[in-house]
Enzyme design. Sequence first.
Site, PDB file in Angstrom:
ATOM      1  N   ASP A  83     -84.343  24.188   4.272  1.00 24.89           N
ATOM      2  CA  ASP A  83     -83.915  24.413   5.656  1.00 24.89           C
ATOM      3  C   ASP A  83     -84.568  23.426   6.625  1.00 24.89           C
ATOM      4  O   ASP A  83     -84.726  23.707   7.805  1.00 24.89           O
ATOM      5  CB  ASP A  83     -84.229  25.858   6.084  1.00 24.89           C
ATOM      6  CG  ASP A  83     -85.706  26.177   5.948  1.00 24.89           C
ATOM      7  OD1 ASP A  83     -86.442  25.325   5.410  1.00 24.89           O
ATOM      8  OD2 ASP A  83     -86.124  27.261   6.375  1.00 24.89           O
ATOM      9  N   HIS A  85     -86.932  -7.828   5.204  1.00 26.33           N
ATOM     10  CA  HIS A  85     -86.932  -6.437   5.673  1.00 26.33           C
ATOM     11  C   HIS A  85     -88.025  -5.625   4.984  1.00 26.33           C
ATOM     12  O   HIS A  85     -87.786  -4.504   4.513  1.00 26.33           O
ATOM     13  CB  HIS A  85     -85.546  -5.806   5.486  1.00 26.33           C
ATOM     14  CG  HIS A  85     -84.563  -6.300   6.507  1.00 26.33           C
ATOM     15  ND1 HIS A  85     -83.221  -6.049   6.457  1.00 26.33           N
ATOM     16  CD2 HIS A  85     -84.740  -7.048   7.631  1.00 26.33           C
ATOM     17  CE1 HIS A  85     -82.610  -6.613   7.495  1.00 26.33           C
ATOM     18  NE2 HIS A  85     -83.520  -7.229   8.212  1.00 26.33           N
ATOM     19  N   ASP A 142     -92.023  -6.810  13.428  1.00 22.57           N
ATOM     20  CA  ASP A 142     -90.658  -6.729  13.960  1.00 22.57           C
ATOM     21  C   ASP A 142     -90.444  -5.266  14.296  1.00 22.57           C
ATOM     22  O   ASP A 142     -90.239  -4.438  13.409  1.00 22.57           O
ATOM     23  CB  ASP A 142     -89.670  -7.215  12.894  1.00 22.57           C
ATOM     24  CG  ASP A 142     -88.234  -7.252  13.405  1.00 22.57           C
ATOM     25  OD1 ASP A 142     -87.945  -6.612  14.440  1.00 22.57           O
ATOM     26  OD2 ASP A 142     -87.401  -7.901  12.747  1.00 22.57           O
ATOM     27  N   ASP A 176     -85.438  -4.942  20.138  1.00 17.57           N
ATOM     28  CA  ASP A 176     -85.655  -5.564  18.825  1.00 17.57           C
ATOM     29  C   ASP A 176     -86.525  -6.810  19.065  1.00 17.57           C
ATOM     30  O   ASP A 176     -86.005  -7.845  19.489  1.00 17.57           O
ATOM     31  CB  ASP A 176     -84.284  -5.927  18.231  1.00 17.57           C
ATOM     32  CG  ASP A 176     -84.393  -6.476  16.820  1.00 17.57           C
ATOM     33  OD1 ASP A 176     -85.495  -6.469  16.252  1.00 17.57           O
ATOM     34  OD2 ASP A 176     -83.344  -6.911  16.296  1.00 17.57           O
ATOM     35  N   HIS A 187     -81.548 -16.642   7.564  1.00 17.84           N
ATOM     36  CA  HIS A 187     -80.724 -15.696   8.326  1.00 17.84           C
ATOM     37  C   HIS A 187     -80.203 -16.388   9.583  1.00 17.84           C
ATOM     38  O   HIS A 187     -80.602 -17.500   9.907  1.00 17.84           O
ATOM     39  CB  HIS A 187     -81.532 -14.441   8.687  1.00 17.84           C
ATOM     40  CG  HIS A 187     -82.803 -14.701   9.445  1.00 17.84           C
ATOM     41  ND1 HIS A 187     -82.832 -14.969  10.790  1.00 17.84           N
ATOM     42  CD2 HIS A 187     -84.111 -14.733   9.043  1.00 17.84           C
ATOM     43  CE1 HIS A 187     -84.086 -15.133  11.178  1.00 17.84           C
ATOM     44  NE2 HIS A 187     -84.886 -15.012  10.141  1.00 17.84           N
ATOM     45  N   HIS A 198     -78.065 -11.433  16.723  1.00 20.65           N
ATOM     46  CA  HIS A 198     -76.990 -10.439  16.564  1.00 20.65           C
ATOM     47  C   HIS A 198     -76.854  -9.689  17.873  1.00 20.65           C
ATOM     48  O   HIS A 198     -77.776  -9.653  18.682  1.00 20.65           O
ATOM     49  CB  HIS A 198     -77.336  -9.466  15.416  1.00 20.65           C
ATOM     50  CG  HIS A 198     -78.708  -8.864  15.524  1.00 20.65           C
ATOM     51  ND1 HIS A 198     -78.981  -7.784  16.340  1.00 20.65           N
ATOM     52  CD2 HIS A 198     -79.894  -9.213  14.958  1.00 20.65           C
ATOM     53  CE1 HIS A 198     -80.275  -7.491  16.249  1.00 20.65           C
ATOM     54  NE2 HIS A 198     -80.865  -8.347  15.429  1.00 20.65           N
ATOM     55  N   HIS A 202     -78.118  -3.515  15.313  1.00 18.81           N
ATOM     56  CA  HIS A 202     -77.112  -4.525  14.972  1.00 18.81           C
ATOM     57  C   HIS A 202     -75.829  -3.977  15.574  1.00 18.81           C
ATOM     58  O   HIS A 202     -75.109  -3.213  14.947  1.00 18.81           O
ATOM     59  CB  HIS A 202     -77.006  -4.721  13.460  1.00 18.81           C
ATOM     60  CG  HIS A 202     -78.257  -5.346  12.887  1.00 18.81           C
ATOM     61  ND1 HIS A 202     -78.516  -5.426  11.542  1.00 18.81           N
ATOM     62  CD2 HIS A 202     -79.330  -5.924  13.487  1.00 18.81           C
ATOM     63  CE1 HIS A 202     -79.687  -6.025  11.352  1.00 18.81           C
ATOM     64  NE2 HIS A 202     -80.196  -6.339  12.511  1.00 18.81           N
ATOM     65  N   GLU A 233     -83.751 -14.979  17.291  1.00 16.35           N
ATOM     66  CA  GLU A 233     -84.844 -14.696  16.375  1.00 16.35           C
ATOM     67  C   GLU A 233     -84.957 -15.673  15.199  1.00 16.35           C
ATOM     68  O   GLU A 233     -84.807 -15.290  14.053  1.00 16.35           O
ATOM     69  CB  GLU A 233     -84.698 -13.279  15.836  1.00 16.35           C
ATOM     70  CG  GLU A 233     -83.310 -12.935  15.274  1.00 16.35           C
ATOM     71  CD  GLU A 233     -83.267 -11.530  14.675  1.00 16.35           C
ATOM     72  OE1 GLU A 233     -84.122 -11.244  13.828  1.00 16.35           O
ATOM     73  OE2 GLU A 233     -82.394 -10.742  15.070  1.00 16.35           O
ATOM     74  N   TYR A 243     -89.899 -19.162   6.687  1.00 17.91           N
ATOM     75  CA  TYR A 243     -90.554 -18.369   5.648  1.00 17.91           C
ATOM     76  C   TYR A 243     -90.769 -19.264   4.437  1.00 17.91           C
ATOM     77  O   TYR A 243     -89.799 -19.720   3.818  1.00 17.91           O
ATOM     78  CB  TYR A 243     -89.677 -17.171   5.261  1.00 17.91           C
ATOM     79  CG  TYR A 243     -89.099 -16.459   6.480  1.00 17.91           C
ATOM     80  CD1 TYR A 243     -89.800 -15.444   7.117  1.00 17.91           C
ATOM     81  CD2 TYR A 243     -87.851 -16.847   7.011  1.00 17.91           C
ATOM     82  CE1 TYR A 243     -89.282 -14.820   8.238  1.00 17.91           C
ATOM     83  CE2 TYR A 243     -87.331 -16.229   8.136  1.00 17.91           C
ATOM     84  CZ  TYR A 243     -88.042 -15.223   8.752  1.00 17.91           C
ATOM     85  OH  TYR A 243     -87.525 -14.610   9.866  1.00 17.91           O
ATOM     86  N   ARG A 249     -91.567 -15.277  12.385  1.00 13.49           N
ATOM     87  CA  ARG A 249     -90.329 -15.061  13.145  1.00 13.49           C
ATOM     88  C   ARG A 249     -90.743 -14.706  14.570  1.00 13.49           C
ATOM     89  O   ARG A 249     -91.766 -14.055  14.780  1.00 13.49           O
ATOM     90  CB  ARG A 249     -89.486 -13.934  12.527  1.00 13.49           C
ATOM     91  CG  ARG A 249     -88.224 -13.607  13.311  1.00 13.49           C
ATOM     92  CD  ARG A 249     -87.191 -12.773  12.519  1.00 13.49           C
ATOM     93  NE  ARG A 249     -87.626 -11.433  12.182  1.00 13.49           N
ATOM     94  CZ  ARG A 249     -88.027 -11.039  10.994  1.00 13.49           C
ATOM     95  NH1 ARG A 249     -88.054 -11.915   9.987  1.00 13.49           N
ATOM     96  NH2 ARG A 249     -88.410  -9.807  10.769  1.00 13.49           N
ATOM     97  N   GLU A 309     -88.817 -13.152  18.056  1.00 13.86           N
ATOM     98  CA  GLU A 309     -87.537 -12.543  18.440  1.00 13.86           C
ATOM     99  C   GLU A 309     -87.606 -11.919  19.827  1.00 13.86           C
ATOM    100  O   GLU A 309     -88.542 -11.185  20.139  1.00 13.86           O
ATOM    101  CB  GLU A 309     -87.169 -11.456  17.416  1.00 13.86           C
ATOM    102  CG  GLU A 309     -85.920 -10.668  17.764  1.00 13.86           C
ATOM    103  CD  GLU A 309     -85.495  -9.704  16.662  1.00 13.86           C
ATOM    104  OE1 GLU A 309     -86.372  -9.255  15.894  1.00 13.86           O
ATOM    105  OE2 GLU A 309     -84.289  -9.403  16.581  1.00 13.86           O
TER     106      GLU A 309
HETATM  107  N1  GLY Z   1     -85.098  -5.828  13.176  1.00 14.58           N
HETATM  108  C1  GLY Z   1     -83.948  -6.228  12.498  1.00 14.58           C
HETATM  109  C2  GLY Z   1     -83.497  -7.519  12.988  1.00 14.58           C
HETATM  110  O1  GLY Z   1     -84.260  -8.256  13.577  1.00 14.58           O
HETATM  111  O2  GLY Z   1     -82.365  -7.857  12.877  1.00 14.58           O
HETATM  112 MN    MN Z   2     -85.981  -7.591  14.628  1.00 11.88          MN
HETATM  113 MN    MN Z   3     -82.950  -8.643  15.253  1.00 11.35          MN
END
Ligand code: GLY
Ligand code: MN
Ligand code: MN
Length: 444
Positions: free
Chosen positions: A38, A242, A259, A270, A349, A353, A360, A383, A387, A405, A407
Site C-alpha cells: 500500500d 547518465h 548535472d 537543468d 551528444h 534540448h 527533455h 551543454e 569526455y 560538461r 550546462e
Molecule cells: N540532465 C539531462 C540532460 O542534461 O540532458
Molecule cells: Mn543536464
Molecule cells: Mn540537459
Amino acid sequence: MTSIHEEAARRRKELMQQMEPDSIALLSAAPQCTRSNDTEYPYRQNSDFYYLTGFVEHDAVLALIPGREQGEVVLFCQEKDKTRELWTGVLTGPEQAVSRLLIDDAFPIGDIDDILPGLIEGRQRVYYSMGKDSRWDQRIMDWVNVIRGKARQGAHPPGEFLVLDHLLNEMRLIKSPLEIKLMEKAGAISAQAHKRAMAVCRPGLHEYHLEAELLHEFVRSGSRAPAYNNIVAGGANACILHYVENTAVLKDGDLVLIDAGCEFDYYAADITRTFPVNGRFSTQQKALYEIVLEAQLQAIKAVKPGVAWDEPHNVTVRIITEGLVRLGLLQGNVQELISRGAYKAFYMHRAGHWLGIDVHDVGDYKIDDKWRLMEPGMVTTIEPGIYVAPDNMDVDSKWRGIGIRIEDDVLVTRTGHRILSAGAPKTVEEIESFMAQARAQAVA
Ligand code: GLY
Ligand code: MN
Ligand code: MN
C-alpha cells in the site's frame, strides 16, 4: 500575473481553436504507481494534463469538446470522500473543481463509463495521446465500442482518431511570461544548490554527500522533486553520461561533474557544473575546461530568433574540435575532422534540448526535414562537453578519465537570449575563488 488556472483556461481555448471541426480531445491524469503493497511512488501529474488544467490529482480525465452548447470543458475527477481524505489528503471533488479550475462541468470519475460515450457520440474525430499507454488506448476504444454497439439505434461513432501531441507540443514549446517566471525560479534554486555543493566539496567525501546538499537546497526552497535523476560524478564517472549511482569517494586531484536541476511548480531546470574536488584545476583539467567553456559561451551567444536550432551545436563542434587539435588529442585538418565526426569520440551528444515542464521537453527540432528556426519564448539548454574515456589509448595518459560538461538554460527573447540558470560559478577563476572562500569560511 495570471494564475495557473487562468493560464490553463487560455491554453484550452487556444487548443480548441486549432482542433478540427466536430471533434473531442481526451486527456488522462497520470496514474498513481504502486511501489509495494500500500505504498506509492511520489505522484507527479502527466505534463500535458497539467498544462491544460493545473490539476494535480490522479484518477481524472479531461474532455475538450469545442462548440458543445452545454459546456466545452468537462472534467471527471475523484469525489470528495471523508474517510479517504482522512488518510491521503483533501480532494477537490467535482463541485469545487468547476469554480477552481475554471471549467464548464465536472462529474465523479466513477460515472465516466456512463457519461463519456455520450460526449463522444456524434463527434467525427477523437484527439488523444496515442500509443504511449496501452491501458489508456484501450479505455478510449472501450468507450468508442459502446457507441459502435449502438449504431443500429442510430448512434454515430467517430471515424477518425488523431494524435493530440503535435498541437500541444507546439503550444508547450513557446513559454508564456508565467512559465518563464517559474523556470527562472527553478533555475535560481538549482544554481544555489550547485553553489552549496561546490562550497562543501573536499576530497574524501562521497558523491552522495554533494547530492544531499543539492536535495537540501531544492526542498528548502519549495521544490518537491528533482527534475530528473541528478548526476554527481567524480573523476572518470563523469565519462558515463547518465551516471546516477552517486556512491563513489571523491578523490584529491579529480574533477566532479554535477548535472542537477529541480522541478519548481512543474517546471524544470537543468544545470551542469564541473569543478575540482580540491578546489584547484590541474593543468590538463584547466586546458580542457577552457575549451568546453568557450564552446558553451559562444553557443549561448548564437541563440537568438531566426537562428537554426542546430547552429549552437555546430558552434560547439567547431570550438571543441579546434581545441582538441590544439592540445593534441585529435590530429588533422579541423574541417575534415568535423566532417567525419572525429570529435564524437570525445563529445558524443548534442549541445542541447528543449526545456520546460519536462526536462527533455516537447517540440519538433525539424520542420519539413530542416532544422527549425528559434523563436522568442523557446527555452533550450546549452551543454557541450568533453569526455576522455579512461581506456582511450589514442591519447596521452594525462588526459584520460577527465569528463567535463557545462550546462545552462537559455530563453530565446525578442532581441537575443536570456540565461535562466545563471548564478553558479562557471569560469576557472570564479570556481577557484568561490571554493577558496568557502574553505576559508569553513575554517574560520
Ligand atoms: N540532465 C539531462 C540532460 O542534461 O540532458
Ligand atoms: Mn543536464
Ligand atoms: Mn540537459
